[in-house]
Design a protein around this motif. Structure first.
Motif, PDB file in Angstrom:
ATOM      1  N   VAL A  14       1.298  -1.328   0.233  1.00 21.59           N
ATOM      2  CA  VAL A  14       0.134   0.084  -0.070  1.00 21.59           C
ATOM      3  C   VAL A  14       1.064   0.886   0.176  1.00 21.59           C
ATOM      4  CG1 VAL A  14      -2.199   1.230   1.692  1.00 21.59           C
ATOM      5  CG2 VAL A  14      -1.655  -1.156   1.089  1.00 21.59           C
ATOM      6  N   LEU A  15       2.101   1.308   0.591  1.00 24.00           N
ATOM      7  CA  LEU A  15       2.621   2.280   0.792  1.00 24.00           C
ATOM      8  C   LEU A  15       4.188   2.794  -0.103  1.00 24.00           C
ATOM      9  CD1 LEU A  15       4.221   1.605   4.336  1.00 24.00           C
ATOM     10  CD2 LEU A  15       2.672   3.778   3.763  1.00 24.00           C
ATOM     11  N   HIS A  16       3.695   1.806  -1.029  1.00 26.60           N
ATOM     12  CA  HIS A  16       4.873   2.089  -1.848  1.00 26.60           C
ATOM     13  C   HIS A  16       3.773   1.643  -3.621  1.00 26.60           C
ATOM     14  CE1 HIS A  16       7.617   2.698   0.297  1.00 26.60           C
ATOM     15  NE2 HIS A  16       8.037   1.891   0.980  1.00 26.60           N
ATOM     16  N   ASP A  17       3.427   0.595  -3.456  1.00 19.13           N
ATOM     17  CA  ASP A  17       3.451   0.403  -5.186  1.00 19.13           C
ATOM     18  C   ASP A  17       1.078   1.122  -4.996  1.00 19.13           C
ATOM     19  OD1 ASP A  17       4.341  -1.987  -4.541  1.00 19.13           O
ATOM     20  OD2 ASP A  17       3.726  -3.261  -6.268  1.00 19.13           O
ATOM     21  N   VAL A  18       0.880   1.597  -4.271  1.00 24.00           N
ATOM     22  CA  VAL A  18      -0.562   2.635  -3.855  1.00 24.00           C
ATOM     23  C   VAL A  18       0.508   3.847  -4.448  1.00 24.00           C
ATOM     24  CG1 VAL A  18      -2.935   2.364  -3.213  1.00 24.00           C
ATOM     25  CG2 VAL A  18      -1.815   0.267  -3.465  1.00 24.00           C
ATOM     26  N   LEU A  19       0.376   3.997  -2.469  1.00 22.54           N
ATOM     27  CA  LEU A  19       0.514   5.070  -2.634  1.00 22.54           C
ATOM     28  C   LEU A  19       1.974   5.794  -3.116  1.00 22.54           C
ATOM     29  CD1 LEU A  19      -0.639   5.390   1.538  1.00 22.54           C
ATOM     30  CD2 LEU A  19      -2.289   5.986  -0.442  1.00 22.54           C
ATOM     31  N   ALA A 535      -5.665  -2.696  -7.822  1.00 19.78           N
ATOM     32  CA  ALA A 535      -5.511  -3.620  -8.508  1.00 19.78           C
ATOM     33  C   ALA A 535      -5.070  -3.231  -9.941  1.00 19.78           C
ATOM     34  CB  ALA A 535      -6.899  -3.888  -9.297  1.00 19.78           C
ATOM     35  N   VAL A 536      -5.015  -2.082  -9.656  1.00 17.47           N
ATOM     36  CA  VAL A 536      -4.056  -1.226 -10.754  1.00 17.47           C
ATOM     37  C   VAL A 536      -2.520  -1.778 -10.730  1.00 17.47           C
ATOM     38  CG1 VAL A 536      -3.836   1.045 -11.403  1.00 17.47           C
ATOM     39  CG2 VAL A 536      -6.020   0.429 -12.002  1.00 17.47           C
ATOM     40  N   ALA A 537      -2.164  -1.278  -9.949  1.00 13.34           N
ATOM     41  CA  ALA A 537      -1.181  -1.233  -8.453  1.00 13.34           C
ATOM     42  C   ALA A 537      -0.762  -2.585  -9.573  1.00 13.34           C
ATOM     43  CB  ALA A 537      -1.386  -0.844  -7.698  1.00 13.34           C
TER      44      ALA A 537
END
Lengths: 592, 592
Positions: A14-19, A535-537
């Motif tokens: 979450v921290l890197h792939d998403v945010l 999902a996009v990430a």
């Protein structure tokens, strides 16, 4: 004893792939790359699983004791609190000027998830202290900051919030605690407060109470309320501890759960207090603390359920019972593991898909707060203000449900205390109640936040979803499974918001009768948005080649489950909302 | 202390206005008119509210103690048990040949609701005894009946069910308790059983354990299981108590709730047992007890929530907090009562509309059992067999939810033990687990009951709804509000059943992945049917002139709420079902 495994990989995702934390425009925090955060998360995870988690059941069994006016915490709590303090964890996202480490808030939430999962009741001592830090940091005088903040940042002194009185819970306007001005500029505080978490204990040298009280001559209702700093021990000019102040613990509450936290009745008998912030503007100052606390309770809602899920999963893999309907999977054993059964899988997927979505929402919310604070991002500020009641109400309701699902997988073993599943349920239950019961969150959302600044923030929310859907609507890998259902759910939410606008003007009851459903509808849409982003990430990682493909494929499958099996709830919430007030308000109170 | 008011008027409404008890064709029971049943209900209500309810919290606080191998019940339990016995309540619906009063089962359920509401843990001692009565009555030899039944009917001796072992819960086929044939025709029973409710206590002279065990040489799995009567004290030929048998209490379980009931680990060390029913047909005999127990647990599910609702309602009327958004309702007070707030009303209506529907379902189910037993009504027998898992699973899930809703209305006061709301939640939680966890009920419904006798019973259910809708479809007073939504919901249920039939043949996982949703979908349709029947009955009373018009109008408004605000859930359940197994079963166990 229940297990707990820190979800480092999921947090990192979450921290890197998403945010995209290190490139997301938090000034001064470009160093927060994967390696850097992993080192922090690993250390917090180790402390959580090795020191805090083993004390969770001890805290539940022993509870706190009031001995000669002093609260004693369960065995091992003090040593663990020292370890948390010495590791610098209480200072992680605090201002370096007062001894803090200056990390962004999102790192406090990421590490906080693990502390809460490991031991919810224990972590409250630190959590409330952080709230006191924020209130004094935002509203205190220079002198107050110098006097209190360094010790609060290090948790040598801990903090509390004193709002509730026996007759006044949500309705603070009717509180009775009085603050009489004294000649030296201080105030004499008199009254009784109840349900004061971490009200007293033996793990810190001082307790700094933040107390709502009325100065005579102020306005009616909440307008006459001011906020005061009331230390357990008065602080001398040189910073040393002075006289014991006139505040005592009247009793400890006997509670359904969070036994490890001391929930106190606090009696103020002419205690010396110091005005924090402006006179008669106490509610505003308190809300600095409360908004943070609400995000924190939302975090508790899902984080408390994480170990419940982990234990249910382990049990479902281990416990042999019955045979798979599609052929034995463990032919040499007396039976197959529970996890082969579709209804067990349904329960595990409900839990998993909620928890991972909730983690993303919680970290995204924290990141919005960082954006608003560090990058002066007004849109982020508006968005998090809108979503605070959703994060608090939805994540705690669903978090509690998740603990119940997890407990159910254990059958009778879930009901006996030895397995620890009952404690997860009993502890989680409080999160739906404190810092504003969830019905009050729903009221805040529909009665205040929706129309705030002319409805600007909710429009921005819809715009954000729309533009996301547009951006990824042609991407075959996510279009059908994620973007399409997100659009449908988002439309349900817009229809509900429109219904409130049209009908609520004429009859506010029409909006408020649907407020709870709206909060959940909003929660589902937000989690669906989180899943679409994840999902996009995940898809991006898979497309660009990764040696962790299984992780990303699992992420996609979990997200698809959420979209297919959880998101359809939006239709029912909308249907309930669209009935308006009539079925809800038709009966007169006497007819019940 | 929590209040409890026996709902006599509501019980009478269902028994007479809806079920037309005295003219419903129960042979020999034409005397059950309004006056007759009211006298019974009044007496049971008085015992419940005055004797049993005051012991509820005492039972929770003290729990049971194991002292030198003997279980001690909480203070006052023995005297209360004597009062129940002396009132003849344990014998109410038992066979007069063995000292019973020969009332129909529906009266046992109507009075039982009040006993359960007043004190769930206490009532289990009697409830399990009734199950033992039924099993021995159905499967015992003449001698066994003469030996055990009179004392069991009077509850001088109480009964237990011994199924679960540490490694064998739902999967009884793998149980290990052994029964070795002895020369005198008895069996020597050896093994350990856990989670044995009312396993031992100090309120009766003897405890008659019904124990599942395997006789060497029997078949594999459940086919090798037989059922045995194992008395704590052996019974001499003259009926007096003889030697202490080789069965002892190993420990008492520490549980989340129902502390007043002794949940025991039972150790059988060569205990003398007597075969009940046929050898190797123990599961069949046990199911006589289990089916009754499941209906009984469904009853517990909603009955346990009745006092939770009553207390929440009283609190909502009493507690002053905030102002009505549409203008003050209590201008002279410091604030308005909670009940003015739409979201509080939403919660109360959710509770009320569920509980009254559940009461009708529970009594209708009991009446079907009476029809099948007393009037040899095979259709009624098929219908109740189909609906047993729905009654157990749906009423306990929703009953638990109701206690949580009720607790929430108290805010922080609901979380502290003093108010008693926590106990309602903790006690209710077990009902979703025991007598077959609710996931197992869903499996029973979809995997077995749906297709039973070629699907005849579910078709009869649909036919019954259809014919009811046809009969009342032109009745303007109920057509739009009740019949129309019932049709929609029933269609959702049929669509789901059809989906299972088409897909489940090829892939059983497609059906079983939706089993839990189907159980809830079925529950909602059944409650909607109950509400439609209640609406017709209320409308008839109003049309024919009644001096209790307010009661019937309230009934109609409550029913409308259910149809408008609860029933839309069927669409979401259907949507979840129609996803089939893919999202549920996609991830391999290792991927979790």
């Amino acid at each position: 004893m229940p297990i707990y495994t820190p979800p480092i990989r999921d947090l990192q995702f979450v921290l890197h792939d998403v945010l995209a934390l290190s490139t997301s425009g938090l000034p001064g925090h470009e160093e927060l790359d994967r390696e850097f955060t992993e080192a922090i998360l690993d250390a917090a995870g180790k402390l959580s699983s090795e020191v805090l988690a083993p004390l969770n059941r001890i805290g539940d069994q022993q509870g706190c004791r009031l001995e000669n006016g002093v609260v004693r915490t369960p065995d091992g709590f003090k040593q663990a609190f020292d370890a948390v303090r010495e590791g610098g964890w209480t200072a992680l996202d605090c201002d370096p000027e007062y001894g803090g480490q200056g990390m962004p808030y999102v790192m406090g939430v990421a590490t906080g998830e693990m502390f809460v999962s490991a031991n919810l009741a224990f972590n409250m001592y630190q959590g409330l202290t952080h709230g006191a830090y924020s209130a004094i940091h935002a509203h205190g005088t220079e002198e107050q900051k110098r006097t209190y903040l360094p010790k609060i940042v290090s948790c040598e002194w801990t903090g509390t919030m004193n709002l509730t009185e026996p007759h006044a819970g949500t309705d603070l306007g009717i509180l009775r605690t009085k603050a009489e001005p004294q000649d030296d500029g201080s105030y004499s505080i008199t009254g009784q407060k109840i349900f004061i978490s971490s009200g007293d204990h033996d793990m810190s040298d001082n307790v700094i109470h933040l107390v709502l009280a009325k100065v005579p001559g102020g306005g009616e209702g909440t307008k006459g309320i001011s906020l005061f700093i009331v230390p357990k021990f008065l602080v001398n000019e040189d910073g040393s501890l002075g006289d014991r102040n006139g505040v005592t613990v009247g009793a400890l509450e006997h509670k359904m759960g969070i036994h490890g936290n001391a929930t106190c009745v606090m009696n103020y008998d002419g205690a010396k207090g110091f005005l924090l912030g402006e006179m008669h503007k106490g509610m505003r100052a308190m809300f600095t603390m409360m908004n943070e606390a609400r995000i924190g309770v939302g975090l508790q809602g899902y984080a408390g359920a994480v170990p419940a899920y982990q234990n249910a999963l382990a049990y479902a893999k281990d416990r042999l019972q019955g045979r798979s309907v599609s052929g034995a999977r463990n032919g040499t054993g007396v039976a197959d593991p529970l996890i082969v059964h579709p209804d067990i899988r349904r329960s595990l997927m409900d839990q998993k898909s909620f928890l991972e979505g909730a983690r993303a929402l919680s970290l995204w919310g924290a990141h919005l707060i960082d954006r608003s604070r560090l990058a002066d991002d007004a849109d982020a500020e508006g968005l998090i203000s809108l979503m605070t009641p959703v994060i608090k109400g939805f994540l705690t309701d669903k978090g509690f449900e998740t603990t119940v699902l997890a407990q159910q997988i254990f059958g009778g073993h879930g009901y006996v205390e030895e397995w620890g599943m009952s404690q997860f349920v009993r502890d989680a239950r409080i999160t739906m109640i404190y810092e504003g019961a969830n019905g009050v969150q729903a009221l805040d959302l529909v009665g205040r936040k929706l129309a705030q600044d002319g409805g600007k923030h909710v429009m921005a929310f819809f715009e954000m979803i729309k533009s996301f859907c547009k951006q990824h609507g042609d991407d075959e890998a996510v279009a059908a499974d994620f973007i399409a259902p997100l659009k449908v759910a988002s439309k349900d939410l817009q229809t509900a918001a429109m219904f409130f606008m049209e009908r609520g003007m004429k009859n506010p009851d029409d909006a408020l009768s649907g407020s709870y459903d709206f909060m959940h509808l909003f929660g589902h849409v937000t989690l669906a948005f989180m899943w679409a982003r994840m999902a996009v990430a995940a898809q991006e990682a898979l497309s660009s080649g990764t040696d962790d493909a299984d992780f990303y494929r699992t992420k996609l499958a979990t997200g698809r489950y959420y979209m297919k099996r959880q998101l359809p709830m939006t239709a029912t919430h909308l249907a309930r909302i669209q009935t308006g007030a009539e079925p809800v308000m038709e009966l007169e109170p006497e007819a019940f």
